[in-house]
Design a protein around this motif. Structure first.
Motif, mmCIF file in Angstrom:
data_model
loop_
_atom_site.group_PDB
_atom_site.id
_atom_site.type_symbol
_atom_site.label_atom_id
_atom_site.label_comp_id
_atom_site.label_asym_id
_atom_site.label_seq_id
_atom_site.Cartn_x
_atom_site.Cartn_y
_atom_site.Cartn_z
ATOM 1 N N ALA A 119 0.871 -1.250 -0.037
ATOM 2 C CA ALA A 119 0.024 -0.004 -0.020
ATOM 3 C C ALA A 119 1.019 1.137 0.040
ATOM 4 N N TRP A 135 -6.101 -1.820 -5.027
ATOM 5 C CA TRP A 135 -5.775 -1.186 -3.822
ATOM 6 C C TRP A 135 -6.584 -1.600 -2.665
ATOM 7 N N PRO A 136 -6.295 -1.424 -1.453
ATOM 8 C CA PRO A 136 -5.106 -1.417 -0.852
ATOM 9 C C PRO A 136 -4.026 -2.661 -0.864
ATOM 10 N N TRP A 137 -4.731 -3.609 -1.440
ATOM 11 C CA TRP A 137 -3.964 -5.109 -1.488
ATOM 12 C C TRP A 137 -4.090 -5.408 -3.059
ATOM 13 N N GLY A 172 -7.839 -0.503 6.369
ATOM 14 C CA GLY A 172 -7.978 -0.296 4.847
ATOM 15 C C GLY A 172 -8.671 0.941 4.383
ATOM 16 N N LEU A 175 -6.162 3.949 4.903
ATOM 17 C CA LEU A 175 -5.237 3.844 3.630
ATOM 18 C C LEU A 175 -5.905 4.459 2.677
ATOM 19 N N THR A 176 -7.082 3.770 2.251
ATOM 20 C CA THR A 176 -7.996 4.240 1.065
ATOM 21 C C THR A 176 -8.139 5.844 1.243
#
Length: 439
Positions: A119, A135-137, A172, A175-176
């Motif tokens: 990420a 995203w994020p994986w 998540g 991070l997004t």
């Protein structure tokens, strides 16, 4: 002004109780979710075949390797990293699958941490090169974390894996919101959907398994209670029969033995002593019978509860004297240094001697007898022997229950017993009862 009532009952606050319960659950979840030392046993650990025992580890290793290779290809192609760098970024997402078989909580934290390098690197890449990247994986990273989450859910409480799912979604989402590429289609919702479905299946399966175990336990308990109730009913029936039949007749014997000397004018002293001995034995039998009835009617077998004093080896002289009064010539010998022995051993030795002397009275009236008590280093020996009955003496036929009882008493203590006729024609009962282990 209304006076205060200091002793008025307090009304419980349901909201306060609910908050305390919620706080207790949260504390338990925090302890379990942070206990990285928690261990778990892999499936098929107790399988007989070695292949089945190692099958979960082999399967997890193969899946981890496949996801690591796939993730390496995606990272190298999408971010333009060299093969070794892509391998480091994507390869760390696979090992938590294997670790989840043995250290589930540590594996989950490791899997969550392993998703961060991709990420961060994807966020630092050029926008033109990362617009279409997941995203994020990556897809392999998504499946790896999903597998770890489901494996951990099988080994922790429901509240814990729900908290882990929420924490993953929160990370998540953060991070997004902070680092996501402008035109990317996030995989967070996809992971949330798949993981929610998987966790729902785990919850249903665990609930059914828990319900089956509870049902089996309840069935076993019901069967145990049914057997216990039948046993108590049978013991009560036996106690009732003993009380109504045997106790009645023994009471009649005691009364008749007490009244018999008064029916004869100036009875001989020997006759009075004989009837007195009969009465004492009948009363002693009634006392023992009351003890047996108390044990039969007790719902639980508690050895510490005694309804009457139990005979010991100190009462052996009285037993021998009682048999002598009945007409047998008995010699008694004690060898070895007398010492205290366990109560069970003492009682069994007395009962064995009592049964052997009773058999001599029934089957060989008028015979001679010997009683020998031997204190050994690690055992207690009891030997009772009697000569053959004189010619013409009336004999009684036995049922064999007494000999069986002697063998059972010796066997329960781990001892040995020898019953039979000696070379000189005397009948002998010899038992050896261990004492060293119980002391």
């Amino acid at each position: 002004m209304i006076p205060e009532q200091p002793n008025a009952p307090t009304v419980p606050d349901p909201r306060g109780d609910g908050l305390r319960q919620v706080g207790a659950v949260l504390r338990a979840v925090r302890r379990e979710a942070c206990d990285v030392s928690r261990r778990a046993s892999p499936p098929f650990r107790n399988a007989e075949r070695p292949f089945l025992r190692h099958l979960p580890l082999l399967a997890a290793a193969l899946v981890a390797a496949d996801l690591g290779i796939g993730g390496t290809l995606i990272v190298a192609d999408g971010l333009g990293l060299p093969w070794w760098g892509a391998g480091l970024v994507a390869g760390v997402q696979g090992p938590p699958l294997v670790l989840a078989l043995y250290r589930p909580v540590l594996a989950w934290w490791s899997s969550l941490a392993a998703s961060l390098p991709y990420a961060l690197l994807a966020a630092l890449a050029e926008p033109a090169g990362r617009a279409d990247e997941p995203w994020p994986w990556t897809a392999p990273g998504l499946w790896a974390h999903l597998g770890v989450t489901l494996l951990v859910a099988c080994r922790v409480r429901t509240e814990t894996y729900v908290a882990q799912w929420l924490l993953t979604m929160a990370l998540g989402g953060a991070l997004t919101a902070g680092l996501a590429p402008p035109s990317s289609v996030g995989d967070l919702l996809l992971w949330g959907l798949f993981s929610a479905l998987g966790l729902a299946v785990v919850t249903v399966v665990r609930g059914r398994s828990r319900a089956r175990r509870a049902l089996r336990a309840q069935e076993a308990l019901t069967e145990f209670e049914r057997g216990r109730r039948a046993l108590l009913e049978e013991r009560t029936r036996i106690a009732r029969e003993l009380h109504d039949v045997v106790a009645h007749h023994m009471s009649v014997v005691a009364v008749q033995a007490e009244a018999a000397p008064y029916r004869v004018a100036e009875p001989p002293p020997e006759l009075s002593e004989s009837f007195a001995s009969i009465r004492e034995n009948a009363l002693a039998a009634l006392t023992e019978l009351r003890y047996v009835l108390g044990m039969l009617r007790s719902p639980e077998e508690r050895p510490e509860v005694r309804y009457a004093p139990q005979p010991t080896l100190e009462n052996l002289d009285g037993l021998v004297a009682n048999v002598r009064a009945a007409g047998l010539r008995i010699d008694m010998v004690i060898t070895g240094e007398a010492r205290a022995v366990p109560q069970r051993v003492e009682l069994s030795a007395f009962r064995i001697a009592q049964e052997a002397l009773s058999n001599a009275l029934r089957h060989a009236p008028g015979c001679r007898g010997e009683v020998q008590l031997t204190y050994g280093r690690g055992e207690l020996g009891i030997r009772v022997a009697n000569s053959p009955a004189p010619d013409g003496a009336p004999r009684q036929r036995g049922t064999g229950h007494g000999v069986l009882g002697i063998r059972e008493r010796a066997s329960l203590l781990g001892g040995s017993v020898r019953i039979g006729t000696r070379e000189d024609g005397w009948f002998e009962v010899a038992a050896s009862l261990p004492t060293s282990e119980q002391e």
